[in-house]
Design an enzyme around this catalytic site. Structure first.
Site, PDB file in Angstrom:
ATOM      1  N   GLN A   1      46.285  -7.387 -30.848  1.00  0.00           N
ATOM      2  CA  GLN A   1      46.459  -8.346 -31.994  1.00  0.00           C
ATOM      3  C   GLN A   1      46.019  -9.841 -31.284  1.00  0.00           C
ATOM      4  O   GLN A   1      46.519 -10.289 -30.378  1.00  0.00           O
ATOM      5  CB  GLN A   1      47.957  -8.395 -32.315  1.00  0.00           C
ATOM      6  CG  GLN A   1      48.157  -9.432 -33.467  1.00  0.00           C
ATOM      7  CD  GLN A   1      49.502  -9.519 -33.753  1.00  0.00           C
ATOM      8  OE1 GLN A   1      50.110  -9.827 -33.052  1.00  0.00           O
ATOM      9  NE2 GLN A   1      49.966  -8.785 -34.856  1.00  0.00           N
TER      10      GLN A   1
ATOM     11  N   TYR B   1      51.332 -19.622 -37.315  1.00  0.00           N
ATOM     12  CA  TYR B   1      50.257 -19.407 -36.308  1.00  0.00           C
ATOM     13  C   TYR B   1      49.107 -20.370 -37.007  1.00  0.00           C
ATOM     14  O   TYR B   1      48.944 -20.562 -38.295  1.00  0.00           O
ATOM     15  CB  TYR B   1      50.128 -18.410 -35.548  1.00  0.00           C
ATOM     16  CG  TYR B   1      51.219 -17.834 -34.745  1.00  0.00           C
ATOM     17  CD1 TYR B   1      52.211 -18.670 -33.850  1.00  0.00           C
ATOM     18  CD2 TYR B   1      51.639 -16.559 -34.782  1.00  0.00           C
ATOM     19  CE1 TYR B   1      53.383 -18.325 -33.334  1.00  0.00           C
ATOM     20  CE2 TYR B   1      52.834 -16.074 -34.333  1.00  0.00           C
ATOM     21  CZ  TYR B   1      53.474 -16.905 -33.647  1.00  0.00           C
ATOM     22  OH  TYR B   1      54.751 -16.358 -32.821  1.00  0.00           O
TER      23      TYR B   1
END
Length: 795
Positions: free
Chosen positions: A504, A593
């Site tokens: 990821q 994020y």
């Protein structure tokens, strides 16, 4: 006590008779605005479980109710010209009028005073007249008492999106019947069940927009009923549909269901010379959608609970105030469970079109498990033959042999990747890297979980650049040394297990430069402390110059040059991941994020082409994804993690999440990893088991893309239910895998699953596999033999 119940529905009558039975010295009065034999609506449904509670509370009335019930075990679903029937569900139907008459007769036999045709306009005047020590506000859905004391009760009333009409018919159904009919404007559904020897309830429901498109809002009552008769003629066998609401005119018989939740259930009234409590009960306190048949159940169980609490209080001398506090504290939790299930069920019926692409086998399974109170194991208990047939059907469509296999152990192919089962080890931050380099810890941690039976092991969020890390302990892929450290892990997984391994990639953005998770999550590094070993905070980037929290750094709003640099860093990390041999690549665009900060309107207030509309807010994340997709081998899958709900007013909504998923699908995304929240410190998630699965369900079935469900999925029964219902295609399990690296293998043993390679044992254990498996299977069978049968939960 002098007890006054305002409202003669099931709650008021049943509480009255229980308290009079408990202490004949109580003076108990029930005041009802209608005549004794007036009632509106048709039949009501109770489960076997609720009938057992009635027997324990008052055997005489339970006997009469039980004798009058029409009992059935089957549910039949009609959809697209086919039908599916399952059994073991345990329902009882009784006419609402008959139920009330039984309770009225029982009240009178015990000495309860029943006052009819008294429409209470002022509860305080009536309470003073009867010298009430306790007032029960059981005055129904449109409670005047709840409205009068709204400041105390704090009702939250949510008017739902479907219109429904409550009708009857002389056609008797031998199963609880769900019939779905599609028109040129959308779907209608009927909920039908027999409640006496010659009459059935027949509820017709459809979304408001479909209702209006057919002009039902302009029709007379007779025209609307005739429309329903024509639409559902194939199920009525020539019988008419009947309305018993002749007092209503035109389309007023079609109503929207109001979901009622009250923050408080007790109000203290201060009269001229005395005070008394007013307690909400039944629909006045809460409602649950008719599709789970729990309105009467909740009302009756409210009465049982409060009466039992009074009985227990009498033994220990507790005050009325203490009794009512205990009642609200305990009962509100139980009601909330039912209301959560009812909300899920309501939303399913509001969105039948979402599931209209399913074949009837999966459509029926989805319907039966829509509330999340009925699970795969519960269906197996109810109808083992039906569930075995369904498992074989699902396995065949997954490419496995056509034999009964737990759904979580069916395979899945995504591009060239073949996942042996549907379980993913979710990416979990461990904050254990050094200068972005993964350590022996990561080899052991990830390797153990690869050996544990899951199909795909995802490594934690890995940064494409030093300034993209969340903490100093986060791994990276911005240099070749880091790639080599990752290669050791990837090679081990490929060499010693049949699991796939994915990476990821994500950039922390406004949530970067924070302390490790076990220190102070999301808090900046303590560089300002002046300690000699304090690490400095590094500059942050964001969509806009908005900090994640007041204590966090304010990021720099990204320029075009910043965007180009970050995009290229993602591409470079992608190429390294491909060369290392990762099987799967996920782009992290969730949880506040960097890329998530562009998507959410809470953190993106740009005025250029990258801000404003949803399409503009997704522009930079899509540019990054497209560049990564071009650099990633075409045969390998790519997924994107999204926050499907910001849980903050003004933030990303589930509706927008579907649109975002469609944009990524068009860009070449194979799977959406569906999470939620963590985009704002102001978020207020509604937690619960599988609480994020409905978002995965929506995206999968509306956007038409594979999804990963994640969030409070803790056991195999939940995973089986999610996969079998088509709510998601994979289940990402985090905390259970922390506690038990071999969680998937152990779930296989408990379910007596012998299908290979879905539960392939680690190669190092191969020689002892058969003996080990036999020992585990023997143990699980012994445990099962000593375990009491699981209860049937209310539908």
């Amino acid at each position: 006590m002098n007890i006054l119940c305002i409202g003669g529905g099931p709650a008021g009558l049943y509480f009255a008779l229980l308290m009079k039975q408990q202490n004949p010295a109580h003076r108990v009065t029930v005041v009802e605005r209608n005549r004794p034999y007036d009632t509106f609506g048709w039949g009501v449904v109770l489960s076997d479980q609720t009938l057992d509670k009635l027997r324990a509370a008052d055997a005489p009335s339970a006997q009469l109710i039980g004798d009058a019930f029409n009992h059935w075990d089957d549910i039949e679903v009609f959809f697209k010209g086919r039908s599916q029937r399952s059994t073991g569900h345990g329902f009882c139907g009784i006419g609402r009028k008959h139920l009330l008459n039984i309770l009225q007769d029982r009240c009178q036999a015990l000495g309860v005073d029943l006052v009819f045709e008294c429409d209470v306009q002022d509860d305080q005047t009536l309470a003073a007249q009867y010298q009430a020590d306790l007032v029960i506000a059981s005055d129904g859905l449109n409670s005047r008492i709840r409205t009068r004391y709204a400041d105390t009760f704090q009702p939250d009333i949510d008017t739902r999106r479907c219109r429904f009409v409550w009708l009857g018919t002389k056609k008797t159904f031998d199963a609880f019947t769900f019939a779905f009919e599609e028109t040129e404007h959308g779907w209608f559904q009927a909920h039908a069940y027999k409640f006496n020897a010659d009459t059935s309830t027949f509820i017709v429901e459809t979304p408001e927009a479909v209702w209006k498109a057919h002009g039902l809002d302009q029709m007379s009552q007779e025209e609307g009923v005739a429309f329903c008769e024509r639409l559902f003629a194939r199920y009525l066998d020539g019988h008419a549909l009947i309305s018993n609401a002749k007092h209503l005119r035109g389309s007023a018989i079609w109503i929207n269901f109001p979901r009622v939740i009250c923050q408080n259930w007790v109000h203290e009234v201060q009269g001229p010379d005395r005070a008394w409590p007013v307690v909400l009960m039944g629909d006045a306190a809460h409602t649950a959608h008719f599709s789970i048949g729990s309105g009467s159940k909740l009302a009756l169980e409210d009465a049982i609970d409060l009466a039992d609490t009074f009985a227990a209080a009498a033994d220990r001398g507790a005050s009325v105030s203490e009794v009512l506090q205990q009642y609200q504290a305990r009962r509100s939790v139980e009601v909330l469970k039912i209301q959560n299930a009812a909300r899920n069920s309501t939303e399913w019926f509001e969105n039948v079109s979402r599931y209209s692409g399913l074949e009837i086998e999966q459509f029926s399974y989805s319907l039966l498990t829509r509330s999340q109170r009925i699970s795969h194991d519960n269906l197996r208990l109810r109808d083992p033959q039906w569930i075995a047939g369904y498992e074989a059907w699902l396995a065949q469509r997954s490419g496995a042999p056509a034999q009964a296999v737990p759904p979580m152990f069916t395979p899945l192919s995504v591009r060239s990747a073949r996942l042996k089962n549907r379980i993913v080890v979710s990416p979990m931050a461990t904050y254990s890297a050094v200068d972005g380099l993964v350590q022996d810890f990561h080899l052991v941690h990830l390797g153990a979980r690869a050996l544990g039976g899951a199909a795909l092991v995802m490594v934690e969020m890995t940064s494409p650049s030093p300034d993209g890390r969340i903490t100093l302990g986060c791994p990276g892929l911005w240099n070749d040394a880091q790639a080599q450290s990752w290669r050791r892990v990837v090679d081990f997984v490929h060499g010693q297990s049949s699991a796939l391994i994915g990476v990821q990639l994500g950039h922390a953005g406004p949530k970067g430069s924070t302390q490790r998770g076990w220190e102070a999550t999301d808090e900046p590094l303590p560089s300002a402390s002046g300690a000699p070993d304090a690490a400095p905070n590094w500059p942050l980037l964001g969509a806009s110059a908005l900090p994640y929290g007041a204590q966090n750094q304010t990021p720099q709003a990204m320029t075009a040059a910043d965007m180009a640099r970050v995009r290229d860093e993602f591409v470079a990390a992608t190429r390294r991941a491909a060369a290392i041999g990762f099987d799967w690549l996920e782009l992290h665009a969730a949880h506040g994020y960097l890329l998530s900060a562009f998507i959410s309107p809470l953190s993106n207030q740009r005025q250029d082409a990258y801000g404003g509309s949803l399409e503009n807010r997704c522009r930079f994340p899509l540019e990054v994804f497209a560049a990564m997709r071009a650099a990633w081998p075409a045969e390998r899958p790519m997924s994107v993690r999204l926050s499907a709900h910001d849980w903050v007013d003004g933030g990303t909504t589930p509706d927008e999440a579907v649109a975002i998923a469609r944009l990524f699908k068009a860009a070449g995304c194979d799977v959406i990893d569906v999470s939620s929240g963590q985009t704002s410190r102001a978020a207020k998630p509604v937690y619960g088991r599988m609480y994020q699965t409905p978002f995965a369900d929506r995206i999968r079935n509306e956007a038409g893309i594979l999804t990963i469900a994640v969030g409070a999925i803790t056991d195999a029964d939940q995973a089986n239910s999610i996969i079998a219902a088509g709510r998601a295609d994979l289940c990402a399990v985090a905390r259970p895998h922390l506690a038990d690296p071999a969680w998937t293998l152990h779930q296989a043993a408990r379910q007596q699953c012998t299908v290979s390679p879905a539960v392939d044992w680690p190669r190092a254990y191969w020689s002892g596999r058969d003996q080990l498996y036999r020992e585990q299977l023997k143990q699980s069978q012994a445990e099962a033999a000593n375990r009491p049968p699981a209860p049937k939960e209310d539908h």
